[in-house]
Motif scaffolding. Structure first.
Motif, PDB file in Angstrom:
ATOM      1  N   VAL A   1      18.130 -11.720 -13.770  1.00 36.35           N
ATOM      2  CA  VAL A   1      17.891 -11.897 -15.205  1.00 36.35           C
ATOM      3  C   VAL A   1      17.671 -10.490 -15.749  1.00 36.35           C
ATOM      4  O   VAL A   1      17.143  -9.618 -15.039  1.00 36.35           O
ATOM      5  N   GLN A   2      18.079 -10.270 -16.972  1.00 32.70           N
ATOM      6  CA  GLN A   2      18.042  -8.906 -17.511  1.00 32.70           C
ATOM      7  C   GLN A   2      16.619  -8.352 -17.573  1.00 32.70           C
ATOM      8  O   GLN A   2      16.404  -7.162 -17.330  1.00 32.70           O
ATOM      9  N   GLU A   3      15.649  -9.222 -17.870  1.00 31.08           N
ATOM     10  CA  GLU A   3      14.272  -8.763 -17.971  1.00 31.08           C
ATOM     11  C   GLU A   3      13.782  -8.166 -16.648  1.00 31.08           C
ATOM     12  O   GLU A   3      13.169  -7.091 -16.616  1.00 31.08           O
ATOM     13  N   ARG A   4      14.044  -8.873 -15.555  1.00 31.03           N
ATOM     14  CA  ARG A   4      13.609  -8.392 -14.245  1.00 31.03           C
ATOM     15  C   ARG A   4      14.396  -7.157 -13.818  1.00 31.03           C
ATOM     16  O   ARG A   4      13.829  -6.229 -13.231  1.00 31.03           O
ATOM     17  N   LEU A   5      15.684  -7.162 -14.100  1.00 28.41           N
ATOM     18  CA  LEU A   5      16.516  -6.016 -13.754  1.00 28.41           C
ATOM     19  C   LEU A   5      15.969  -4.735 -14.376  1.00 28.41           C
ATOM     20  O   LEU A   5      15.884  -3.691 -13.725  1.00 28.41           O
ATOM     21  N   THR A   6      15.582  -4.814 -15.641  1.00 26.83           N
ATOM     22  CA  THR A   6      15.049  -3.644 -16.347  1.00 26.83           C
ATOM     23  C   THR A   6      13.797  -3.114 -15.666  1.00 26.83           C
ATOM     24  O   THR A   6      13.657  -1.908 -15.420  1.00 26.83           O
ATOM     25  N   THR A   7      12.892  -4.023 -15.326  1.00 25.85           N
ATOM     26  CA  THR A   7      11.633  -3.631 -14.682  1.00 25.85           C
ATOM     27  C   THR A   7      11.871  -3.072 -13.290  1.00 25.85           C
ATOM     28  O   THR A   7      11.240  -2.085 -12.883  1.00 25.85           O
TER      29      THR A   7
ATOM     30  N   LEU B   1      25.232 -10.399 -12.316  1.00 21.25           N
ATOM     31  CA  LEU B   1      25.486 -11.826 -12.387  1.00 21.25           C
ATOM     32  C   LEU B   1      24.195 -12.546 -12.767  1.00 21.25           C
ATOM     33  O   LEU B   1      23.155 -12.340 -12.136  1.00 21.25           O
ATOM     34  N   CYS B   2      24.283 -13.391 -13.783  1.00 18.45           N
ATOM     35  CA  CYS B   2      23.140 -14.180 -14.207  1.00 18.45           C
ATOM     36  C   CYS B   2      22.773 -15.180 -13.109  1.00 18.45           C
ATOM     37  O   CYS B   2      23.639 -15.895 -12.593  1.00 18.45           O
ATOM     38  N   GLU B   3      21.500 -15.244 -12.750  1.00 14.30           N
ATOM     39  CA  GLU B   3      21.090 -16.134 -11.665  1.00 14.30           C
ATOM     40  C   GLU B   3      21.077 -17.607 -12.088  1.00 14.30           C
ATOM     41  O   GLU B   3      21.017 -18.495 -11.233  1.00 14.30           O
TER      42      GLU B   3
ATOM     43  N   GLY C   1      23.737  -5.413  -3.569  1.00 14.35           N
ATOM     44  CA  GLY C   1      22.424  -4.824  -3.792  1.00 14.35           C
ATOM     45  C   GLY C   1      21.349  -5.370  -2.875  1.00 14.35           C
ATOM     46  O   GLY C   1      20.333  -4.707  -2.634  1.00 14.35           O
ATOM     47  N   TYR C   2      21.559  -6.582  -2.348  1.00 16.67           N
ATOM     48  CA  TYR C   2      20.572  -7.160  -1.427  1.00 16.67           C
ATOM     49  C   TYR C   2      20.447  -6.358  -0.141  1.00 16.67           C
ATOM     50  O   TYR C   2      19.421  -6.431   0.539  1.00 16.67           O
ATOM     51  N   THR C   3      21.472  -5.610   0.204  1.00 12.34           N
ATOM     52  CA  THR C   3      21.444  -4.818   1.443  1.00 12.34           C
ATOM     53  C   THR C   3      21.185  -3.345   1.165  1.00 12.34           C
ATOM     54  O   THR C   3      21.325  -2.512   2.058  1.00 12.34           O
ATOM     55  N   MET C   4      20.833  -3.003  -0.078  1.00 12.76           N
ATOM     56  CA  MET C   4      20.605  -1.613  -0.468  1.00 12.76           C
ATOM     57  C   MET C   4      19.150  -1.418  -0.868  1.00 12.76           C
ATOM     58  O   MET C   4      18.484  -2.349  -1.322  1.00 12.76           O
ATOM     59  N   THR C   5      18.660  -0.194  -0.721  1.00 11.15           N
ATOM     60  CA  THR C   5      17.331   0.164  -1.193  1.00 11.15           C
ATOM     61  C   THR C   5      17.436   1.387  -2.087  1.00 11.15           C
ATOM     62  O   THR C   5      18.424   2.132  -2.039  1.00 11.15           O
ATOM     63  N   VAL C   6      16.394   1.608  -2.884  1.00 12.78           N
ATOM     64  CA  VAL C   6      16.367   2.783  -3.750  1.00 12.78           C
ATOM     65  C   VAL C   6      16.400   4.054  -2.917  1.00 12.78           C
ATOM     66  O   VAL C   6      17.096   5.019  -3.247  1.00 12.78           O
TER      67      VAL C   6
ATOM     68  N   PHE D   1      19.973  -2.715  -8.069  1.00 15.14           N
ATOM     69  CA  PHE D   1      19.370  -3.932  -8.609  1.00 15.14           C
ATOM     70  C   PHE D   1      20.351  -4.776  -9.424  1.00 15.14           C
ATOM     71  O   PHE D   1      20.193  -5.994  -9.510  1.00 15.14           O
ATOM     72  N   ALA D   2      21.371  -4.138 -10.015  1.00 20.89           N
ATOM     73  CA  ALA D   2      22.351  -4.897 -10.799  1.00 20.89           C
ATOM     74  C   ALA D   2      23.236  -5.751  -9.905  1.00 20.89           C
ATOM     75  O   ALA D   2      23.689  -6.832 -10.322  1.00 20.89           O
ATOM     76  N   ARG D   3      23.487  -5.298  -8.678  1.00 20.54           N
ATOM     77  CA  ARG D   3      24.356  -6.051  -7.777  1.00 20.54           C
ATOM     78  C   ARG D   3      23.553  -7.082  -6.989  1.00 20.54           C
ATOM     79  O   ARG D   3      23.545  -7.109  -5.753  1.00 20.54           O
TER      80      ARG D   3
END
Length: 212
Positions: free
Chosen positions: A140-146, A99-101, A67-72, A134-136
């Protein structure tokens, strides 16, 4: 009789399956670090069962953090369509894995996404792809959701976006408090989903309903 040129199978089908793995690129520095980690854990990375483990883990981590190399924008591409639809669109029960950071252990679950269009809709499969953007990553789940909600809002320019994630965290299941049945629920509401209680209530009611 012609000789067979293929390598004969060993007596261990598991090892044969490892030999058949693809040769896609991977991070060789990460492979070296994983080999050192195995030694520090008291293992012998040269033994048969572990010989290719550093390479396999490096490949797995490349995928799980892609996900670090992907954009929306890249995930959605040209799957935006002009349309006069104004009714709520919901895609629910989308599986995700991250993956939990804090411990780099997996957490996984289901994502429920809804939006209120404003002259444009998106291909439904692209919502799942945005979730993966964003999942890859280490999360943290909170940030992922946002991030999912903000990402969809940015490309859709919707009247509102709602996202709910339900997940099980291995850092709670396998270690620490070791509560196997625990579940974490997070939500992010933007636009009309935040401003109008009726819209938010409709969304929450619809994602709770059984599909049948």
């Amino acid at each position: 009789m012609d000789k067979k040129l293929t390598k004969p199978l060993s007596k261990d089908p598991y090892m044969d399956s490892l030999e058949m793995e693809s040769d896609e690129p991977y991070n060789e520095e990460l492979e070296a670090s994983i080999r050192k980690m195995l030694i520090q854990l008291g293992e012998d990375p040269s033994r048969e069962g572990l010989r290719r483990t550093p390479q396999r883990v490096a490949k797995a981590m490349d995928f799980l953090t892609s996900g670090y190399t992907m954009t929306v924008e890249e995930a959605v591409k040209d799957a935006l369509f002009e349309d006069e639809c104004e009714e709520m669109v919901i895609v629910k029960d989308v599986e995700f894995y991250s993956l939990c950071e804090h411990h780099m252990l997996p957490f996984f679950g289901r994502a429920h996404v809804g939006y209120l269009p404003k002259n444009r809709i998106v291909g439904l499969s692209k919502i799942a792809r945005v979730i993966d953007v964003f999942a890859r990553r280490l999360q943290v789940q909170e940030r992922l959701t946002t991030q999912i909600a903000n990402g969809l809002m940015s490309v859709l320019n919707a009247r509102g976006v709602g996202v709910v994630l339900e997940a099980c965290h291995f850092c709670m299941v396998m270690r620490g408090v070791q509560k196997q049945n625990s579940q974490t629920v997070t939500s992010a509401m933007l636009g009309t989903f935040r401003q109008d209680p009726r819209t938010r209530a409709e969304f929450m009611d619809l994602i709770r309903r059984s599909p049948y």
